[in-house]
Design a protein around this motif. Structure first.
Motif, mmCIF file in Angstrom:
data_model
loop_
_atom_site.group_PDB
_atom_site.id
_atom_site.type_symbol
_atom_site.label_atom_id
_atom_site.label_comp_id
_atom_site.label_asym_id
_atom_site.label_seq_id
_atom_site.Cartn_x
_atom_site.Cartn_y
_atom_site.Cartn_z
ATOM 1 N N MET A 196 0.836 -1.201 0.000
ATOM 2 C CA MET A 196 0.000 0.000 0.000
ATOM 3 C C MET A 196 0.864 1.242 0.000
ATOM 4 O O MET A 196 1.947 1.282 0.595
ATOM 5 C CB MET A 196 -0.961 0.018 1.191
ATOM 6 N N GLU A 197 0.390 2.229 -0.734
ATOM 7 C CA GLU A 197 1.040 3.532 -0.693
ATOM 8 C C GLU A 197 0.861 4.140 0.699
ATOM 9 O O GLU A 197 -0.166 3.920 1.361
ATOM 10 C CB GLU A 197 0.435 4.464 -1.743
ATOM 11 N N GLU A 198 1.858 4.878 1.163
ATOM 12 C CA GLU A 198 1.756 5.500 2.482
ATOM 13 C C GLU A 198 0.526 6.400 2.593
ATOM 14 O O GLU A 198 -0.062 6.541 3.667
ATOM 15 C CB GLU A 198 3.021 6.314 2.783
ATOM 16 N N SER A 199 0.102 6.950 1.467
ATOM 17 C CA SER A 199 -1.073 7.822 1.481
ATOM 18 C C SER A 199 -2.322 7.113 1.981
ATOM 19 O O SER A 199 -3.223 7.742 2.554
ATOM 20 C CB SER A 199 -1.333 8.385 0.080
ATOM 21 N N VAL A 200 -2.388 5.776 1.797
ATOM 22 C CA VAL A 200 -3.551 5.008 2.265
ATOM 23 C C VAL A 200 -3.694 5.143 3.778
ATOM 24 O O VAL A 200 -4.809 5.172 4.309
ATOM 25 C CB VAL A 200 -3.424 3.530 1.858
ATOM 26 N N LEU A 201 -2.571 5.239 4.474
ATOM 27 C CA LEU A 201 -2.594 5.364 5.932
ATOM 28 C C LEU A 201 -3.149 6.705 6.381
ATOM 29 O O LEU A 201 -3.603 6.842 7.522
ATOM 30 C CB LEU A 201 -1.184 5.182 6.499
ATOM 31 N N HIS A 202 -3.110 7.674 5.489
ATOM 32 C CA HIS A 202 -3.526 9.037 5.847
ATOM 33 C C HIS A 202 -4.860 9.439 5.230
ATOM 34 O O HIS A 202 -5.442 10.464 5.631
ATOM 35 C CB HIS A 202 -2.444 10.032 5.427
ATOM 36 N N GLU A 256 -2.278 -4.898 14.367
ATOM 37 C CA GLU A 256 -2.577 -6.230 14.893
ATOM 38 C C GLU A 256 -2.453 -7.293 13.803
ATOM 39 O O GLU A 256 -1.894 -8.376 14.024
ATOM 40 C CB GLU A 256 -3.995 -6.227 15.471
ATOM 41 N N ALA A 257 -2.983 -6.987 12.620
ATOM 42 C CA ALA A 257 -2.963 -7.957 11.524
ATOM 43 C C ALA A 257 -1.543 -8.245 11.057
ATOM 44 O O ALA A 257 -1.257 -9.357 10.564
ATOM 45 C CB ALA A 257 -3.798 -7.436 10.355
ATOM 46 N N MET A 258 -0.642 -7.291 11.192
ATOM 47 C CA MET A 258 0.746 -7.487 10.772
ATOM 48 C C MET A 258 1.411 -8.639 11.518
ATOM 49 O O MET A 258 2.386 -9.216 11.024
ATOM 50 C CB MET A 258 1.556 -6.211 10.990
ATOM 51 N N ARG A 259 0.886 -8.985 12.689
ATOM 52 C CA ARG A 259 1.474 -10.068 13.478
ATOM 53 C C ARG A 259 1.095 -11.446 12.952
ATOM 54 O O ARG A 259 1.672 -12.453 13.358
ATOM 55 C CB ARG A 259 1.032 -9.933 14.940
ATOM 56 N N LEU A 260 0.101 -11.513 12.072
ATOM 57 C CA LEU A 260 -0.352 -12.791 11.548
ATOM 58 C C LEU A 260 0.700 -13.375 10.602
ATOM 59 O O LEU A 260 1.206 -12.676 9.715
ATOM 60 C CB LEU A 260 -1.679 -12.630 10.803
ATOM 61 N N PRO A 261 1.028 -14.646 10.743
ATOM 62 C CA PRO A 261 2.050 -15.250 9.862
ATOM 63 C C PRO A 261 1.604 -15.352 8.407
ATOM 64 O O PRO A 261 2.447 -15.495 7.516
ATOM 65 C CB PRO A 261 2.255 -16.640 10.475
ATOM 66 N N SER A 262 0.301 -15.257 8.161
ATOM 67 C CA SER A 262 -0.200 -15.378 6.792
ATOM 68 C C SER A 262 -0.084 -14.084 5.996
ATOM 69 O O SER A 262 -0.278 -14.090 4.780
ATOM 70 C CB SER A 262 -1.678 -15.800 6.809
ATOM 71 N N LEU A 263 0.225 -12.973 6.677
ATOM 72 C CA LEU A 263 0.199 -11.655 6.031
ATOM 73 C C LEU A 263 1.584 -11.032 5.982
ATOM 74 O O LEU A 263 2.274 -10.939 6.999
ATOM 75 C CB LEU A 263 -0.750 -10.714 6.782
ATOM 76 N N ALA A 264 1.978 -10.595 4.778
ATOM 77 C CA ALA A 264 3.177 -9.779 4.604
ATOM 78 C C ALA A 264 2.719 -8.407 4.120
ATOM 79 O O ALA A 264 2.035 -8.306 3.095
ATOM 80 C CB ALA A 264 4.118 -10.412 3.587
ATOM 81 N N LEU A 265 3.040 -7.380 4.869
ATOM 82 C CA LEU A 265 2.585 -6.022 4.548
ATOM 83 C C LEU A 265 3.772 -5.128 4.231
ATOM 84 O O LEU A 265 4.729 -5.044 5.005
ATOM 85 C CB LEU A 265 1.807 -5.431 5.728
ATOM 86 N N GLY A 266 3.697 -4.477 3.091
ATOM 87 C CA GLY A 266 4.702 -3.495 2.711
ATOM 88 C C GLY A 266 4.055 -2.146 2.490
ATOM 89 O O GLY A 266 2.952 -2.073 1.941
ATOM 90 N N VAL A 267 4.725 -1.093 2.936
ATOM 91 C CA VAL A 267 4.234 0.271 2.747
ATOM 92 C C VAL A 267 5.236 1.021 1.880
ATOM 93 O O VAL A 267 6.447 0.992 2.146
ATOM 94 C CB VAL A 267 4.048 0.995 4.094
ATOM 95 N N ILE A 268 4.734 1.654 0.839
ATOM 96 C CA ILE A 268 5.594 2.425 -0.070
ATOM 97 C C ILE A 268 5.624 3.865 0.415
ATOM 98 O O ILE A 268 4.607 4.572 0.355
ATOM 99 C CB ILE A 268 5.070 2.349 -1.510
ATOM 100 N N PRO A 269 6.759 4.330 0.944
ATOM 101 C CA PRO A 269 6.818 5.670 1.540
ATOM 102 C C PRO A 269 6.575 6.781 0.530
ATOM 103 O O PRO A 269 6.829 6.626 -0.676
ATOM 104 C CB PRO A 269 8.248 5.740 2.094
ATOM 105 N N PHE A 270 6.103 7.910 1.055
ATOM 106 C CA PHE A 270 5.914 9.093 0.212
ATOM 107 C C PHE A 270 7.183 9.421 -0.566
ATOM 108 O O PHE A 270 7.125 9.813 -1.730
ATOM 109 C CB PHE A 270 5.549 10.305 1.088
#
Length: 284
Positions: free
Chosen positions: A176-182, A200-214
Motif C-alpha cells: 500500500m502507498e503510504e497515502s492510504v494510511l492518511h 494487529e494484523a501485521m502479526r499474523l504469519p499469513s500476512l506480509a505487509l509493505g508500505v511504499i513511503p511518500f
C-alpha cells in the motif's frame, strides 16, 4: 465503454479489432469494399477495427463471411465474448445490492491460496474494520446513487473475508502507498481503530505487509490503480467507473511484474510499523 490506456477491456477490444483488420487485408479488401460486402457503412468497419465500436456476434460472423475466413469464427467469437466479460459496469454489478456483491466474491477469496494486493487509495477489503467498511461502502453507494439499505449486511459479508487470514493454506501479500494510511475514510475514531487493527494484523504469519513511503524514488514504477491478484488465475482492477477482470495469462504476468517492481519500493516489518505509528500520531 470508456476508452482508457490502462483498461484491459479496451486493450482486448483493440486487439480483436486488429485481428479483424488483418483478416480484411488478407482478403485484399479495402475499407469500402469490405463494408459493401458486409452491408454496412465504411465508418462501422473503421470503428470496429480501432476498438471504438464493440462488434456483436452477428457482426463477427458477417465479417468472417466477407473475408472467407469461416475457419476462424469460433476463436473470434470467443475473443469477443471475453472482451465483453472483462468490463463490468458498476451500476449493473450492483443491481443485486451490496451484500450480493460482497457474497459473490467470497468463493473466489476462499479458493485463492496466494492473494496479492496493491492499493493506492484504501485498505484492502479483508483488512477493513466494520467502521471503515461501513463508511467506505456508504460513500460509494451515495456517489453512485444506488440503494444503501443492505450496507450492514454487506459490511458483515466483507468482514467474513478476514477469516481467511487465520485459515491454513492462505497467504496474503499487501502493498500500500503510504497515502492510504492518511486517507481519512471516516472520522478520527474510525481511522484510529482501522490503523490499530492493521498493526494487529501485521502479526499474523499469513500476512506480509509493505508500505511504499511518500519519499520513494519512482523511476522504476509509478502509482497504479488498486488491483487484486488471485493466485495466477485472475486480476481485478478497480477504477471509478468499473471493475475490470483480467484473465489473459500475458496480462496477468504484466500485473505480476508490476507488483514485484512496486514491492521493491516498499518497506516492511519495523519500518512499515513506524509509518503506521506516524499516521496514528497524526490523528491524535
Amino acid at each position: 465503454m470508456p476508452r482508457s490506456a490502462s483498461s484491459a477491456a479496451q486493450a482486448a477490444r483493440e486487439r480483436l479489432g486488429a485481428r479483424l483488420r488483418d483478416l480484411r487485408l488478407d482478403a485484399a479488401l479495402d475499407v469500402r469494399g469490405h463494408a459493401a460486402r458486409c452491408g454496412w457503412s465504411p465508418s462501422k468497419t473503421s470503428r470496429i477495427e480501432t476498438g471504438r465500436t464493440a462488434p456483436s456476434d452477428t457482426d463477427i460472423r458477417t465479417w468472417c463471411m466477407a473475408c472467407d475466413s469461416g475457419d476462424l469464427l469460433a476463436d473470434l467469437l470467443a475473443d469477443n465474448r471475453q472482451a465483453d466479460q472483462l468490463y463490468t459496469e458498476w451500476r449493473r454489478h450492483l443491481r443485486g445490492g451490496y451484500r450480493r456483491l460482497q457474497d459473490d466474491l467470497l468463493p473466489l477469496h476462499d479458493r485463492t491460496r496466494l492473494q496479492r494486493v496493491y492499493t493506492s487509495s484504501q485498505m484492502p477489503g479483508f483488512l477493513q474494520t466494520a467502521g471503515y467498511a461501513r463508511t467506505l461502502l456508504t460513500s460509494i453507494a451515495t456517489f453512485r446513487d444506488v440503494p444503501t439499505i443492505d450496507i450492514e449486511e454487506a459490511v458483515a459479508s466483507r468482514l467474513r473475508r478476514r477469516q481467511a487470514l487465520s485459515t491454513a493454506g492462505h497467504r496474503f501479500v499487501v502493498l500500500m502507498e503510504e497515502s492510504v494510511l492518511h486517507n481519512r475514510i471516516g472520522n478520527r475514531a474510525v481511522m484510529q481503530e482501522q490503523l490499530a487493527y492493521l498493526v494487529e494484523a501485521m502479526r499474523l504469519p499469513s500476512l506480509a505487509l509493505g508500505v511504499i513511503p511518500f519519499a520513494s524514488e519512482r523511476s522504476a514504477m509509478w502509482q497504479l490503480e488498486t488491483f487484486y491478484m488471485f493466485d495466477l488465475d485472475r486480476v481485478i482492477v478497480e477504477n471509478l467507473s468499473a471493475e475490470i477482470n483480467v484473465t489473459t495469462p500475458s496480462e496477468i504476468a504484466l500485473y505480476e511484474r508490476a507488483f514485484l517492481a512496486l514491492g521493491g519500493l516498499a518497506v516492511y516489518g519495523g519500518a512499515a510499523r513506524a509509518l503506521i505509528d506516524k499516521a496514528l500520531i497524526g490523528l491524535s
